[in-house]
Scaffold this motif. Structure first.
Motif, PDB file in Angstrom:
ATOM      1  N   VAL A 110       0.816  -1.215   0.000  1.00 44.53           N
ATOM      2  CA  VAL A 110       0.000   0.000   0.000  1.00 44.53           C
ATOM      3  C   VAL A 110       0.851   1.268   0.000  1.00 44.53           C
ATOM      4  CG1 VAL A 110      -1.971  -1.155   1.068  1.00 44.53           C
ATOM      5  CG2 VAL A 110      -0.362   0.144   2.511  1.00 44.53           C
ATOM      6  N   SER A 111       2.096   1.179   0.473  1.00 43.62           N
ATOM      7  CA  SER A 111       2.957   2.359   0.446  1.00 43.62           C
ATOM      8  C   SER A 111       3.240   2.793  -0.996  1.00 43.62           C
ATOM      9  CB  SER A 111       4.263   2.100   1.200  1.00 43.62           C
ATOM     10  OG  SER A 111       5.067   1.174   0.491  1.00 43.62           O
ATOM     11  N   LEU A 112       3.177   1.843  -1.934  1.00 48.88           N
ATOM     12  CA  LEU A 112       3.360   2.174  -3.353  1.00 48.88           C
ATOM     13  C   LEU A 112       2.236   3.052  -3.874  1.00 48.88           C
ATOM     14  CD1 LEU A 112       4.400  -1.384  -4.629  1.00 48.88           C
ATOM     15  CD2 LEU A 112       5.915   0.543  -4.099  1.00 48.88           C
ATOM     16  N   PHE A 113       1.096   3.048  -3.200  1.00 48.91           N
ATOM     17  CA  PHE A 113      -0.066   3.833  -3.603  1.00 48.91           C
ATOM     18  C   PHE A 113      -0.292   5.038  -2.697  1.00 48.91           C
ATOM     19  CE2 PHE A 113      -0.636  -0.505  -5.011  1.00 48.91           C
ATOM     20  CZ  PHE A 113      -0.922  -0.324  -6.360  1.00 48.91           C
ATOM     21  N   GLY A 114       0.692   5.325  -1.853  1.00 47.65           N
ATOM     22  CA  GLY A 114       0.610   6.490  -0.985  1.00 47.65           C
ATOM     23  C   GLY A 114      -0.214   6.303   0.269  1.00 47.65           C
ATOM     24  N   LEU A 115      -0.542   5.055   0.617  1.00 51.08           N
ATOM     25  CA  LEU A 115      -1.305   4.801   1.836  1.00 51.08           C
ATOM     26  C   LEU A 115      -0.357   4.563   3.000  1.00 51.08           C
ATOM     27  CD1 LEU A 115      -4.065   2.493   0.348  1.00 51.08           C
ATOM     28  CD2 LEU A 115      -4.107   4.970   0.683  1.00 51.08           C
ATOM     29  N   LYS A 116      -0.873   4.731   4.196  1.00 45.02           N
ATOM     30  CA  LYS A 116       0.002   4.681   5.362  1.00 45.02           C
ATOM     31  C   LYS A 116       0.357   3.259   5.798  1.00 45.02           C
ATOM     32  CE  LYS A 116      -3.696   5.405   8.730  1.00 45.02           C
ATOM     33  NZ  LYS A 116      -4.213   6.311   9.747  1.00 45.02           N
ATOM     34  N   ASP A 117       1.520   3.169   6.377  1.00 41.39           N
ATOM     35  CA  ASP A 117       2.022   1.943   6.996  1.00 41.39           C
ATOM     36  C   ASP A 117       1.391   1.874   8.375  1.00 41.39           C
ATOM     37  OD1 ASP A 117       3.547   0.115   8.560  1.00 41.39           O
ATOM     38  OD2 ASP A 117       5.361   0.536   7.411  1.00 41.39           O
ATOM     39  N   LEU A 118       0.577   0.846   8.613  1.00 43.99           N
ATOM     40  CA  LEU A 118      -0.104   0.724   9.895  1.00 43.99           C
ATOM     41  C   LEU A 118       0.757   0.118  10.990  1.00 43.99           C
ATOM     42  CD1 LEU A 118      -3.619  -0.515   8.732  1.00 43.99           C
ATOM     43  CD2 LEU A 118      -2.977   1.773   9.510  1.00 43.99           C
ATOM     44  N   GLY A 119       1.797  -0.598  10.614  1.00 41.58           N
ATOM     45  CA  GLY A 119       2.580  -1.317  11.605  1.00 41.58           C
ATOM     46  C   GLY A 119       2.009  -2.700  11.805  1.00 41.58           C
ATOM     47  N   GLN A 120       2.202  -3.258  12.987  1.00 42.16           N
ATOM     48  CA  GLN A 120       1.757  -4.618  13.270  1.00 42.16           C
ATOM     49  C   GLN A 120       0.611  -4.610  14.271  1.00 42.16           C
ATOM     50  OE1 GLN A 120       5.336  -6.657  14.529  1.00 42.16           O
ATOM     51  NE2 GLN A 120       5.841  -7.155  12.414  1.00 42.16           N
ATOM     52  N   LEU A 121      -0.294  -5.591  14.130  1.00 45.06           N
ATOM     53  CA  LEU A 121      -1.438  -5.683  15.036  1.00 45.06           C
ATOM     54  C   LEU A 121      -1.010  -5.862  16.482  1.00 45.06           C
ATOM     55  CD1 LEU A 121      -4.023  -7.874  13.094  1.00 45.06           C
ATOM     56  CD2 LEU A 121      -4.103  -5.429  13.534  1.00 45.06           C
ATOM     57  N   ARG A 122       0.065  -6.594  16.695  1.00 49.52           N
ATOM     58  CA  ARG A 122       0.472  -6.880  18.075  1.00 49.52           C
ATOM     59  C   ARG A 122       1.321  -5.769  18.701  1.00 49.52           C
ATOM     60  NH1 ARG A 122       4.579 -11.896  18.071  1.00 49.52           N
ATOM     61  NH2 ARG A 122       3.850 -12.418  16.018  1.00 49.52           N
ATOM     62  N   ALA A 123       1.381  -4.626  18.072  1.00 47.04           N
ATOM     63  CA  ALA A 123       2.185  -3.514  18.587  1.00 47.04           C
ATOM     64  C   ALA A 123       1.486  -2.838  19.771  1.00 47.04           C
ATOM     65  CB  ALA A 123       2.473  -2.509  17.478  1.00 47.04           C
ATOM     66  N   ILE A 124       1.190  -3.612  20.783  1.00 44.07           N
ATOM     67  CA  ILE A 124       0.538  -3.133  22.005  1.00 44.07           C
ATOM     68  C   ILE A 124       1.633  -2.861  23.039  1.00 44.07           C
ATOM     69  CG2 ILE A 124      -1.101  -3.734  23.839  1.00 44.07           C
ATOM     70  CD1 ILE A 124      -2.509  -3.670  21.164  1.00 44.07           C
ATOM     71  N   LEU A 125       1.547  -1.744  23.721  1.00 45.60           N
ATOM     72  CA  LEU A 125       2.556  -1.417  24.737  1.00 45.60           C
ATOM     73  C   LEU A 125       2.395  -2.347  25.946  1.00 45.60           C
ATOM     74  CD1 LEU A 125       2.263   2.476  24.662  1.00 45.60           C
ATOM     75  CD2 LEU A 125       4.032   1.061  23.579  1.00 45.60           C
ATOM     76  N   PRO A 126       3.372  -3.206  26.213  1.00 46.50           N
ATOM     77  CA  PRO A 126       3.220  -4.179  27.300  1.00 46.50           C
ATOM     78  C   PRO A 126       3.176  -3.555  28.689  1.00 46.50           C
ATOM     79  CG  PRO A 126       5.413  -4.332  26.328  1.00 46.50           C
ATOM     80  CD  PRO A 126       4.632  -3.350  25.503  1.00 46.50           C
ATOM     81  N   ALA A 127       3.761  -2.382  28.862  1.00 43.97           N
ATOM     82  CA  ALA A 127       3.796  -1.758  30.187  1.00 43.97           C
ATOM     83  C   ALA A 127       2.498  -1.019  30.516  1.00 43.97           C
ATOM     84  CB  ALA A 127       4.973  -0.790  30.273  1.00 43.97           C
ATOM     85  N   LYS A 128       1.642  -0.827  29.530  1.00 48.62           N
ATOM     86  CA  LYS A 128       0.402  -0.084  29.742  1.00 48.62           C
ATOM     87  C   LYS A 128      -0.721  -1.076  30.029  1.00 48.62           C
ATOM     88  CE  LYS A 128      -1.794   3.975  27.825  1.00 48.62           C
ATOM     89  NZ  LYS A 128      -1.814   4.935  26.726  1.00 48.62           N
ATOM     90  N   THR A 129      -1.440  -0.849  31.134  1.00 47.19           N
ATOM     91  CA  THR A 129      -2.532  -1.746  31.511  1.00 47.19           C
ATOM     92  C   THR A 129      -3.837  -1.283  30.875  1.00 47.19           C
ATOM     93  OG1 THR A 129      -3.230  -0.544  33.481  1.00 47.19           O
ATOM     94  CG2 THR A 129      -1.396  -2.121  33.749  1.00 47.19           C
ATOM     95  N   ALA A 130      -4.834  -2.146  30.899  1.00 48.24           N
ATOM     96  CA  ALA A 130      -6.145  -1.810  30.343  1.00 48.24           C
ATOM     97  C   ALA A 130      -6.714  -0.554  31.009  1.00 48.24           C
ATOM     98  CB  ALA A 130      -7.092  -2.985  30.502  1.00 48.24           C
TER      99      ALA A 130
END
Length: 171
Positions: free
Chosen positions: A66-86
């Motif tokens: 999608v970066s070839l079409f100018g859309l944003k890089d979302l990153g990874q689904l599991r990119a959750i901050l482990p030190a931050k609680t619910a």
């Protein structure tokens, strides 16, 4: 063995159900889950924080294409901050690739909005006839032809990816 995830109707008494009008795509998957004493946000963090590696590999491919079409890089689904609680999350906070837009004990709604489409994901705690389960609903509103083309490819993949992510909520 991982728990069974089934496709289901969107729970009528959820806030996300109000987002269906005009949606280009929507679906809901549910899974038995004993959620007594666990917030919807914690269940979301459990599921997305344990996203299977193959799903994040597909996200990497998606991001490159999608970066070839100018859309944003979302990153990874599991990119959750482990030190931050619910309990630390507030409306407007980033939770992995999504922004938190609604939060209650029973449901959280997160979104990613772009020039081509808006994606909203809800995780809600449900109970029926003594059975506890979670429902994960995705609603997509497209804004232009690029959004429709994107969903042509992503829609079918979503039907495999969403259940795989949800299954890991218990891990």
């Amino acid at each position: 063995m991982l728990p069974d995830v089934t496709e289901a109707a969107i729970p009528a008494k959820t806030k996300i159900a109000g987002e269906l009008n005009g949606a280009y795509f929507y679906d809901c998957h549910q899974m038995d889950y004993q959620h007594e004493g666990i917030s919807a946000m914690q269940v979301f963090l459990n599921a997305f924080g344990n996203t299977p590696a193959w799903v994040d590999f597909l996200m990497q491919i998606r991001n490159r294409v999608v970066s070839l079409f100018g859309l944003k890089d979302l990153g990874q689904l599991r990119a959750i901050l482990p030190a931050k609680t619910a309990a630390d999350y507030r409306i407007g906070d980033q939770v992995g690739i999504f922004s938190l837009i609604y939060q209650s004990e029973q449901e959280v709604i997160l979104c990613d909005c772009d020039k081509h489409l808006d994606v909203k994901v809800s995780l809600s705690k449900q109970s029926k006839e003594g059975r506890q389960f979670i429902a994960v609903t995705t609603v997509v509103h497209v804004h232009n032809m690029l959004g429709k083309v994107y969903m042509f490819f992503v829609g079918p993949a979503h039907k495999v990816i969403a259940p795989a992510v949800i299954q890991h909520a218990k891990q």
